[in-house]
Scaffold this motif. Structure first.
Motif, PDB file in Angstrom:
ATOM      1  N   GLU A  63      -7.585  -2.825  -5.440  1.00  0.00           N
ATOM      2  CA  GLU A  63      -8.828  -3.593  -5.368  1.00  0.00           C
ATOM      3  C   GLU A  63      -9.351  -3.706  -3.932  1.00  0.00           C
ATOM      4  O   GLU A  63     -10.543  -3.935  -3.714  1.00  0.00           O
ATOM      5  CB  GLU A  63      -8.614  -5.001  -5.940  1.00  0.00           C
ATOM      6  N   VAL A  64      -8.468  -3.578  -2.977  1.00  0.00           N
ATOM      7  CA  VAL A  64      -8.887  -3.704  -1.577  1.00  0.00           C
ATOM      8  C   VAL A  64      -9.800  -2.554  -1.184  1.00  0.00           C
ATOM      9  O   VAL A  64     -10.771  -2.733  -0.448  1.00  0.00           O
ATOM     10  CB  VAL A  64      -7.664  -3.751  -0.645  1.00  0.00           C
ATOM     11  N   PHE A  65      -9.521  -1.349  -1.699  1.00  0.00           N
ATOM     12  CA  PHE A  65     -10.247  -0.159  -1.253  1.00  0.00           C
ATOM     13  C   PHE A  65     -11.140   0.438  -2.320  1.00  0.00           C
ATOM     14  O   PHE A  65     -11.856   1.387  -2.064  1.00  0.00           O
ATOM     15  CB  PHE A  65      -9.245   0.913  -0.801  1.00  0.00           C
ATOM     16  N   ARG A  66     -11.095  -0.103  -3.539  1.00  0.00           N
ATOM     17  CA  ARG A  66     -11.835   0.486  -4.643  1.00  0.00           C
ATOM     18  C   ARG A  66     -13.330   0.489  -4.366  1.00  0.00           C
ATOM     19  O   ARG A  66     -13.903  -0.505  -3.962  1.00  0.00           O
ATOM     20  CB  ARG A  66     -11.564  -0.300  -5.931  1.00  0.00           C
ATOM     21  N   GLY A  67     -13.957   1.622  -4.565  1.00  0.00           N
ATOM     22  CA  GLY A  67     -15.415   1.706  -4.424  1.00  0.00           C
ATOM     23  C   GLY A  67     -15.915   1.802  -3.006  1.00  0.00           C
ATOM     24  O   GLY A  67     -17.106   1.724  -2.766  1.00  0.00           O
ATOM     25  N   GLY A  68     -15.028   1.967  -2.047  1.00  0.00           N
ATOM     26  CA  GLY A  68     -15.474   2.112  -0.657  1.00  0.00           C
ATOM     27  C   GLY A  68     -15.871   0.779  -0.073  1.00  0.00           C
ATOM     28  O   GLY A  68     -15.338  -0.270  -0.441  1.00  0.00           O
TER      29      GLY A  68
ATOM     30  N   GLN B  86      -4.764   5.283   5.715  1.00  0.00           N
ATOM     31  CA  GLN B  86      -6.175   4.950   5.817  1.00  0.00           C
ATOM     32  C   GLN B  86      -6.377   3.688   6.651  1.00  0.00           C
ATOM     33  O   GLN B  86      -7.297   3.608   7.472  1.00  0.00           O
ATOM     34  CB  GLN B  86      -6.763   4.740   4.414  1.00  0.00           C
ATOM     35  N   ILE B  87      -5.501   2.722   6.478  1.00  0.00           N
ATOM     36  CA  ILE B  87      -5.586   1.472   7.242  1.00  0.00           C
ATOM     37  C   ILE B  87      -5.298   1.736   8.716  1.00  0.00           C
ATOM     38  O   ILE B  87      -6.052   1.332   9.614  1.00  0.00           O
ATOM     39  CB  ILE B  87      -4.601   0.428   6.696  1.00  0.00           C
ATOM     40  N   GLU B  88      -4.210   2.421   8.982  1.00  0.00           N
ATOM     41  CA  GLU B  88      -3.765   2.606  10.361  1.00  0.00           C
ATOM     42  C   GLU B  88      -4.695   3.516  11.155  1.00  0.00           C
ATOM     43  O   GLU B  88      -4.765   3.405  12.383  1.00  0.00           O
ATOM     44  CB  GLU B  88      -2.344   3.176  10.368  1.00  0.00           C
ATOM     45  N   GLU B  89      -5.429   4.396  10.483  1.00  0.00           N
ATOM     46  CA  GLU B  89      -6.335   5.301  11.184  1.00  0.00           C
ATOM     47  C   GLU B  89      -7.739   4.730  11.333  1.00  0.00           C
ATOM     48  O   GLU B  89      -8.571   5.300  12.042  1.00  0.00           O
ATOM     49  CB  GLU B  89      -6.406   6.648  10.449  1.00  0.00           C
ATOM     50  N   CYS B  90      -8.032   3.604  10.691  1.00  0.00           N
ATOM     51  CA  CYS B  90      -9.364   3.022  10.769  1.00  0.00           C
ATOM     52  C   CYS B  90      -9.597   2.421  12.149  1.00  0.00           C
ATOM     53  O   CYS B  90      -8.775   1.660  12.662  1.00  0.00           O
ATOM     54  CB  CYS B  90      -9.529   1.947   9.692  1.00  0.00           C
TER      55      CYS B  90
ATOM     56  N   PRO C   1       0.836  -1.212   0.000  1.00  0.00           N
ATOM     57  CA  PRO C   1       0.000   0.000   0.000  1.00  0.00           C
ATOM     58  C   PRO C   1       0.865   1.253   0.000  1.00  0.00           C
ATOM     59  O   PRO C   1       1.937   1.297   0.616  1.00  0.00           O
ATOM     60  CB  PRO C   1      -0.792  -0.117   1.298  1.00  0.00           C
ATOM     61  N   GLY C   2       0.403   2.280  -0.685  1.00  0.00           N
ATOM     62  CA  GLY C   2       1.107   3.550  -0.663  1.00  0.00           C
ATOM     63  C   GLY C   2       0.895   4.246   0.668  1.00  0.00           C
ATOM     64  O   GLY C   2       0.154   3.775   1.536  1.00  0.00           O
ATOM     65  N   ASN C   3       1.537   5.380   0.825  1.00  0.00           N
ATOM     66  CA  ASN C   3       1.449   6.105   2.100  1.00  0.00           C
ATOM     67  C   ASN C   3       0.015   6.472   2.455  1.00  0.00           C
ATOM     68  O   ASN C   3      -0.403   6.370   3.611  1.00  0.00           O
ATOM     69  CB  ASN C   3       2.312   7.368   2.034  1.00  0.00           C
TER      70      ASN C   3
ATOM     71  N   VAL D 156     -13.783  -6.338   6.361  1.00  0.00           N
ATOM     72  CA  VAL D 156     -14.152  -6.299   4.941  1.00  0.00           C
ATOM     73  C   VAL D 156     -12.893  -6.119   4.093  1.00  0.00           C
ATOM     74  O   VAL D 156     -12.724  -6.786   3.061  1.00  0.00           O
ATOM     75  CB  VAL D 156     -15.168  -5.169   4.680  1.00  0.00           C
ATOM     76  N   TRP D 157     -12.017  -5.225   4.503  1.00  0.00           N
ATOM     77  CA  TRP D 157     -10.759  -5.042   3.772  1.00  0.00           C
ATOM     78  C   TRP D 157      -9.909  -6.309   3.806  1.00  0.00           C
ATOM     79  O   TRP D 157      -9.251  -6.652   2.825  1.00  0.00           O
ATOM     80  CB  TRP D 157      -9.976  -3.876   4.378  1.00  0.00           C
TER      81      TRP D 157
END
Length: 404
Positions: free
Chosen positions: A80-85, A55-59, A48-50, A67-68
């Motif tokens: 694909e992990v985050f596409r479309g919410g 986004q992952i670490e702050e969830c 994952p990019g920065n 879901v992710w």
């Protein structure tokens, strides 16, 4: 003072521990699921990019993280992990804000470790067992009721027929039996009691050889009206009229009247549980109970807390913690910290187990009872971590756990 209430629930020392444990468990579960997601991405060579890592670490939503995790288990690119919410919920994977459904077949279900609270009637009966004189004291505060003088009160060993009243309290004056009260705590309308109460009065009078009176205590207005109706004994004019103390007849025990009378304070908190002052009456009862031995104090506090509405229970726990009037010193915080330490460890294990099962579901790998048992029985973090990484690329169950 008598023995403690037969309270089968968790003591309030344990409740502070459990509260800390629950908080630690919830906090660590989120943190560990973040780590699990990053581990799955690493196992599948998805970097994952920065922005995505942030986004992952702050969830902080466990459902979203799961879901992710499910998406990461089959994704070919990190996008694909985050596409479309939020993604469609996969079998065995909850949506955002939902808990993982870890229900299992009944034969292997995990039992609950939270015991039930004691029946309220039994708790109120024990108040009179612990303080027999309270029955007479309550009557003496009513208009039109005069009792003979007495010097001692005790629960009498009387053989009551059938499903008789709760107990009989005998009152002595010097060396003779002055009178006795057949005490009933009634929570519901029960026509059978109108048949058994006269028998109990006769049995108590015959065995104790003294005047007797039937006292019915109830925290319910409707039960009070029913219980107060005269009991017709036959075709003539003979009748028994119970003396009934309902919510209005039970005094509201404020600080002054509760001093040295913790049983009255607890009874008052129960009887007036729907009053505007219910919270303060409950607080008065808890403070009065704190002067007793630890076991009885805990059981009385449990009774009071059981009749509060859930929002008020939370407020009461906060007040108890803030003032430390219940146990004093830094004990409460120590118990919370002790529980939190255990909860943190449990939270990490929970998160790893949930992640493994969610990934297996996302990859379409059938998980039977044996695999489920193995995952939930494991308490070794490195082993769970190894299974997690293996599950991220597994094609079959054996790729995770090895050949059976």
């Amino acid at each position: 003072m008598g023995k403690a209430l037969p309270y089968t629930g968790v003591s309030y020392v344990q409740r502070w521990v459990d509260e800390g444990r629950a908080k630690g468990r919830a906090e660590e579960r989120v943190s560990a699921r973040v780590e699990a997601l990053l581990a799955v991405l690493d196992a599948r060579n998805l970097v994952p990019g920065n922005r995505m890592r942030y986004q992952i670490e702050e969830c902080t939503d466990e459902g979203t993280l799961l879901v992710w995790l499910g998406a990461a288990a089959t994704a070919k690119t990190v996008e694909e992990v985050f596409r479309g919410g939020p993604r469609e919920v996969l079998p065995g994977v909850p949506g955002p804000g939902e808990a993982l459904d870890d229900s299992r077949p009944e034969s292997v279900g995990r039992p609950s470790d939270v015991p039930e609270a004691p029946p309220l009637r039994e708790a109120l009966i024990q108040l009179f067992r612990n303080c027999p004189a309270m029955a007479a004291e309550l009557l003496q505060e009513q208009d039109g009721i005069a009792l003979p003088p007495f010097t001692a009160a005790q629960v009498a060993d009387v053989d009551l027929p059938g499903a008789g009243p709760a107990l009989v309290v005998a009152f002595r004056s010097e060396d003779r039996m002055a009178f006795a009260l057949v005490v009933e705590v009634q929570m519901v309308v029960d026509p059978q009691k109108k048949l058994s109460w006269p028998c109990a009065l006769s049995a108590a009078r015959m065995q104790l050889e003294c005047p007797v009176m039937l006292l019915v205590v109830t925290p319910d207005d409707l039960v009070e009206d029913w219980a107060a109706e005269p009991i017709e004994l036959g075709l003539g004019s003979d009748r028994i009229t119970p003396v009934v103390l309902g919510p209005l007849a039970i005094p509201a025990a404020v600080d002054g009247t509760a001093v040295g009378r913790p049983e009255l304070a607890v009874l008052s908190a129960v009887a007036h549980r729907f009053d505007p002052a219910a919270f303060e009456l409950a607080w008065t009862a808890i403070r009065a109970a704190a002067s007793l031995g630890e076991e009885i104090a805990e059981s009385y506090t449990a009774v009071v807390m059981s009749v509060l509405a859930e929002p008020d229970r939370a407020l009461m726990r906060e007040r108890m913690r803030r003032t430390l009037a219940y146990s004093g010193g830094d004990d409460v915080q120590r118990w919370v910290d002790e529980g939190r330490e255990t909860g943190v460890e449990e939270g990490r294990l929970d998160a790893q187990r949930d992640a493994i099962l969610a990934i297996l579901a996302a990859r379409g790998i059938e998980r039977g009872d044996a695999a489920w048992d193995r995952v939930f029985a494991c308490t070794h973090e490195p082993t769970l971590d190894a299974w997690l990484r293996a599950a991220a690329t597994a094609e079959r169950l054996e790729d995770v756990f090895g050949e059976p």
